[in-house]
Design a protein around this motif. Structure first.
Motif, PDB file in Angstrom:
ATOM      1  N   THR A 127     -13.880 -22.438  39.198  1.00  9.82           N
ATOM      2  CA  THR A 127     -13.294 -21.309  39.363  1.00  9.82           C
ATOM      3  C   THR A 127     -11.901 -21.708  41.281  1.00  9.82           C
ATOM      4  OG1 THR A 127     -14.862 -21.618  41.142  1.00  9.82           O
ATOM      5  CG2 THR A 127     -14.575 -20.212  38.748  1.00  9.82           C
ATOM      6  N   HIS A 128     -11.998 -22.905  42.012  1.00  8.24           N
ATOM      7  CA  HIS A 128     -11.497 -22.836  42.767  1.00  8.24           C
ATOM      8  C   HIS A 128      -9.783 -23.036  42.162  1.00  8.24           C
ATOM      9  CE1 HIS A 128     -15.533 -23.938  43.889  1.00  8.24           C
ATOM     10  NE2 HIS A 128     -15.021 -23.680  45.281  1.00  8.24           N
ATOM     11  N   GLN A 129      -9.743 -23.383  40.576  1.00  9.93           N
ATOM     12  CA  GLN A 129      -8.586 -23.440  40.729  1.00  9.93           C
ATOM     13  C   GLN A 129      -7.319 -22.151  39.886  1.00  9.93           C
ATOM     14  OE1 GLN A 129      -9.439 -25.197  37.111  1.00  9.93           O
ATOM     15  NE2 GLN A 129      -9.683 -26.703  37.607  1.00  9.93           N
ATOM     16  N   ALA A 140     -14.266  -6.580  37.183  1.00  5.29           N
ATOM     17  CA  ALA A 140     -15.438  -7.416  36.807  1.00  5.29           C
ATOM     18  C   ALA A 140     -14.152  -8.254  35.965  1.00  5.29           C
ATOM     19  CB  ALA A 140     -15.813  -6.886  35.409  1.00  5.29           C
ATOM     20  N   VAL A 141     -14.514  -9.856  36.540  1.00  4.82           N
ATOM     21  CA  VAL A 141     -13.433 -10.733  36.801  1.00  4.82           C
ATOM     22  C   VAL A 141     -14.390 -12.144  36.139  1.00  4.82           C
ATOM     23  CG1 VAL A 141     -11.713 -12.051  37.733  1.00  4.82           C
ATOM     24  CG2 VAL A 141     -11.832  -9.648  38.824  1.00  4.82           C
ATOM     25  N   GLU A 142     -13.403 -12.161  34.770  1.00  4.78           N
ATOM     26  CA  GLU A 142     -14.213 -13.974  34.541  1.00  4.78           C
ATOM     27  C   GLU A 142     -12.719 -14.691  34.345  1.00  4.78           C
ATOM     28  OE1 GLU A 142     -14.846 -15.259  30.109  1.00  4.78           O
ATOM     29  OE2 GLU A 142     -15.515 -12.691  30.164  1.00  4.78           O
ATOM     30  N   LYS A 143     -13.483 -15.955  34.820  1.00  3.81           N
ATOM     31  CA  LYS A 143     -12.692 -17.397  35.058  1.00  3.81           C
ATOM     32  C   LYS A 143     -13.204 -18.399  34.046  1.00  3.81           C
ATOM     33  CE  LYS A 143     -10.877 -16.239  39.502  1.00  3.81           C
ATOM     34  NZ  LYS A 143     -12.240 -15.031  39.438  1.00  3.81           N
ATOM     35  N   PRO A 144     -13.223 -19.046  33.333  1.00  3.12           N
ATOM     36  CA  PRO A 144     -13.508 -20.390  32.340  1.00  3.12           C
ATOM     37  C   PRO A 144     -13.205 -21.755  33.363  1.00  3.12           C
ATOM     38  CG  PRO A 144     -11.261 -20.034  31.726  1.00  3.12           C
ATOM     39  CD  PRO A 144     -11.503 -18.792  33.146  1.00  3.12           C
ATOM     40  N   THR A 145     -15.015 -22.041  32.738  1.00  9.01           N
ATOM     41  CA  THR A 145     -15.256 -23.392  33.737  1.00  9.01           C
ATOM     42  C   THR A 145     -15.773 -24.007  32.731  1.00  9.01           C
ATOM     43  OG1 THR A 145     -17.855 -22.730  34.649  1.00  9.01           O
ATOM     44  CG2 THR A 145     -15.531 -21.607  35.466  1.00  9.01           C
ATOM     45  N   PRO A 200     -18.428 -19.142  31.646  1.00  6.21           N
ATOM     46  CA  PRO A 200     -17.346 -18.620  31.986  1.00  6.21           C
ATOM     47  C   PRO A 200     -18.192 -18.123  33.430  1.00  6.21           C
ATOM     48  CG  PRO A 200     -19.028 -17.415  30.605  1.00  6.21           C
ATOM     49  CD  PRO A 200     -18.817 -18.928  30.556  1.00  6.21           C
ATOM     50  N   ALA A 201     -16.993 -18.410  34.684  1.00  9.40           N
ATOM     51  CA  ALA A 201     -17.429 -18.019  35.672  1.00  9.40           C
ATOM     52  C   ALA A 201     -17.716 -16.088  35.497  1.00  9.40           C
ATOM     53  CB  ALA A 201     -17.115 -18.268  36.497  1.00  9.40           C
ATOM     54  N   ILE A 202     -18.733 -15.084  36.082  1.00  3.22           N
ATOM     55  CA  ILE A 202     -18.355 -13.264  36.181  1.00  3.22           C
ATOM     56  C   ILE A 202     -18.548 -13.201  36.940  1.00  3.22           C
ATOM     57  CG2 ILE A 202     -18.939 -11.870  35.000  1.00  3.22           C
ATOM     58  CD1 ILE A 202     -19.948 -13.247  32.540  1.00  3.22           C
ATOM     59  N   SER A 203     -17.781 -12.021  37.735  1.00  2.00           N
ATOM     60  CA  SER A 203     -18.159 -12.184  39.143  1.00  2.00           C
ATOM     61  C   SER A 203     -17.430 -10.153  38.829  1.00  2.00           C
ATOM     62  CB  SER A 203     -16.895 -12.725  40.274  1.00  2.00           C
ATOM     63  OG  SER A 203     -15.392 -12.432  39.749  1.00  2.00           O
ATOM     64  N   VAL A 204     -17.876  -9.629  40.266  1.00  2.00           N
ATOM     65  CA  VAL A 204     -17.670  -8.443  41.252  1.00  2.00           C
ATOM     66  C   VAL A 204     -17.670  -8.353  42.280  1.00  2.00           C
ATOM     67  CG1 VAL A 204     -18.309  -6.361  41.213  1.00  2.00           C
ATOM     68  CG2 VAL A 204     -19.605  -7.004  38.899  1.00  2.00           C
ATOM     69  N   GLU A 205     -15.807  -7.858  42.475  1.00  2.00           N
ATOM     70  CA  GLU A 205     -15.112  -8.349  43.070  1.00  2.00           C
ATOM     71  C   GLU A 205     -14.643  -6.922  43.545  1.00  2.00           C
ATOM     72  OE1 GLU A 205     -12.310 -11.159  43.284  1.00  2.00           O
ATOM     73  OE2 GLU A 205     -14.042 -12.142  41.459  1.00  2.00           O
ATOM     74  N   ALA A 206     -15.067  -6.373  45.522  1.00  2.00           N
ATOM     75  CA  ALA A 206     -14.278  -5.336  45.734  1.00  2.00           C
ATOM     76  C   ALA A 206     -13.519  -5.010  46.776  1.00  2.00           C
ATOM     77  CB  ALA A 206     -16.086  -4.314  46.258  1.00  2.00           C
ATOM     78  N   PHE A 207     -12.831  -3.987  46.602  1.00  2.00           N
ATOM     79  CA  PHE A 207     -11.418  -4.659  47.621  1.00  2.00           C
ATOM     80  C   PHE A 207     -11.842  -2.996  48.671  1.00  2.00           C
ATOM     81  CE2 PHE A 207     -10.512  -7.445  44.611  1.00  2.00           C
ATOM     82  CZ  PHE A 207      -9.922  -8.476  44.753  1.00  2.00           C
ATOM     83  N   ASP A 208     -10.886  -2.755  49.652  1.00  2.04           N
ATOM     84  CA  ASP A 208     -10.691  -1.649  50.093  1.00  2.04           C
ATOM     85  C   ASP A 208      -9.438  -1.003  50.492  1.00  2.04           C
ATOM     86  OD1 ASP A 208      -9.233  -2.572  51.696  1.00  2.04           O
ATOM     87  OD2 ASP A 208     -10.001  -2.857  53.793  1.00  2.04           O
ATOM     88  N   ALA A 209      -9.434   0.839  51.098  1.00  2.00           N
ATOM     89  CA  ALA A 209      -7.799   0.576  50.530  1.00  2.00           C
ATOM     90  C   ALA A 209      -6.170   0.046  50.663  1.00  2.00           C
ATOM     91  CB  ALA A 209      -7.623   2.309  51.220  1.00  2.00           C
TER      92      ALA A 209
END
Length: 346
Positions: free
Chosen positions: A195-197, A291-296, A300-309
């Motif tokens: 994921t760090h890549q 919802a984000v998926e990154k291969p490792t 798969p590394a699956i994440s939920v990521e939230a952003f402000d306006a």
């Protein structure tokens, strides 16, 4: 920025019973200005460099570690163990206090003693060049006071002025994408083994995280409804799903690995109030969720990521690794069941 003398800032703080963060916002000053105004009045300027500070904090024993951004606060009780220093990045690796630190942002450090109904409250508070909070350490009843005395003696700076100057706050970088490089993004995304890549990839393509998510599309990203955030907390709680919750700012990221036991929403705040872990999240600040998926190499590394306006990252939530007791299939199913943006619009 409103101009207030240190004496006036001390008076205003004495009259205010709210959070320093809120008072600073109301006065139009950096939060660090409120702390600096009290130097000589229970506050001591100290060396903020993690390589000097964190080993001294470890000697305190059990404390509460607090990291925040504009929309989310994470608090963990534990001890700072297994510290790894570095010029560009440092870390503590512990089941309870697990942090990533970026030393160039650790600019202003203070040791704070304040009277309260429960006695003297002691804390270490670190701020960036603009005076925004990077990280705070609050002592607990069992913390080692002799180690506190050693810390304040050994890390005290020669400059103990109650005047402070701060740099202008850098604006949040808006979403940055390069649609003409989408094919390269997708090809190299699919080839990732760690994921760090990802950060290296988007920097090289002159994008940022949110910009890349907006153009990547399936199968790597899926836009979720803002309602996915309270749903995420509720389902992690109800399913007893192990997660890794990352909350941070430009200078520090703090991580909770485990479960959510006690959910207590209060107005706009979504709260987790567990015995040794608290999370306070402004649900009304959430503008985009992905919802984000990154291969490792490990799957798969699956994440939920939230952003402000403005496009600032509020939090990232990953499934707890199987070797730590997590269930990859359970987490993948939980994320797949979160409401998509289109679903909320119907």
């Amino acid at each position: 920025m409103t101009d207030h003398s240190p004496a006036e800032l001390r008076r205003l703080q004495a009259e205010d019973e709210g959070r320093p963060f809120d008072l600073a916002h109301k006065l139009g000053v950096p939060e660090a200005a409120l702390v600096a105004a009290r130097v000589g009045h229970g506050v001591l300027r100290i060396d903020a460099v993690p390589g000097q500070l964190i080993p001294a904090v470890q000697a305190l024993g059990e404390v509460m570690a607090l990291t925040r951004n504009r929309s989310c606060v994470i608090e963990k009780i534990g001890t700072y163990n297994d510290f790894h220093d570095g010029e560009h990045a440092a870390m503590t690796v512990d089941e309870e206090i697990d942090m990533r630190m970026f030393p160039r942002h650790w600019v202003h450090g203070f040791a704070v003693e304040a009277e309260s109904a429960q006695g003297i409250r002691r804390s270490i508070q670190v701020f960036d060049a603009a005076g925004d909070a990077i990280h705070k350490v609050h002592l607990r009843p069992g913390s080692d006071l002799s180690a506190w005395q050693a810390l304040t003696r050994d890390l005290a700076l020669q400059d103990q002025s109650d005047h402070a100057t701060f740099e202008p706050r850098a604006p949040v970088e808006p979403p940055r994408a390069q649609p003409e490089r989408l094919d390269t993004l997708l090809r190299e995304w699919a080839a990732m083994t760690d994921t760090h890549q990802f950060n290296t990839l988007i920097r090289r393509l002159k994008m940022n995280r949110l910009g890349a998510y907006r153009i990547a599309g399936a199968p790597w990203v899926r836009p979720l409804a803002v309602e996915a955030v309270p749903a995420l907390l509720q389902r992690v709680h109800d399913d007893h799903c192990g997660v890794m919750m990352f909350v941070g700012n430009q200078g520090c990221i703090e991580i909770h690995s485990g479960h959510f036991q006690n959910l207590r929403p209060m107005g706009p705040w979504l709260n987790v109030m567990d015995p040794r872990f608290n999370l306070h999240l402004r649900g009304d600040h959430v503008a985009e969720v992905w919802a984000v998926e990154k291969p490792t190499r490990r799957g798969p590394a699956i994440s939920v990521e939230a952003f402000d306006a403005e496009g600032a990252l509020i939090f990232q939530c990953f499934g707890l690794r199987p070797e730590k007791g997590g269930d990859a299939a359970q987490w993948a199913g939980l994320v797949a069941g979160l409401p998509a943006m289109a679903e909320a619009a119907e």
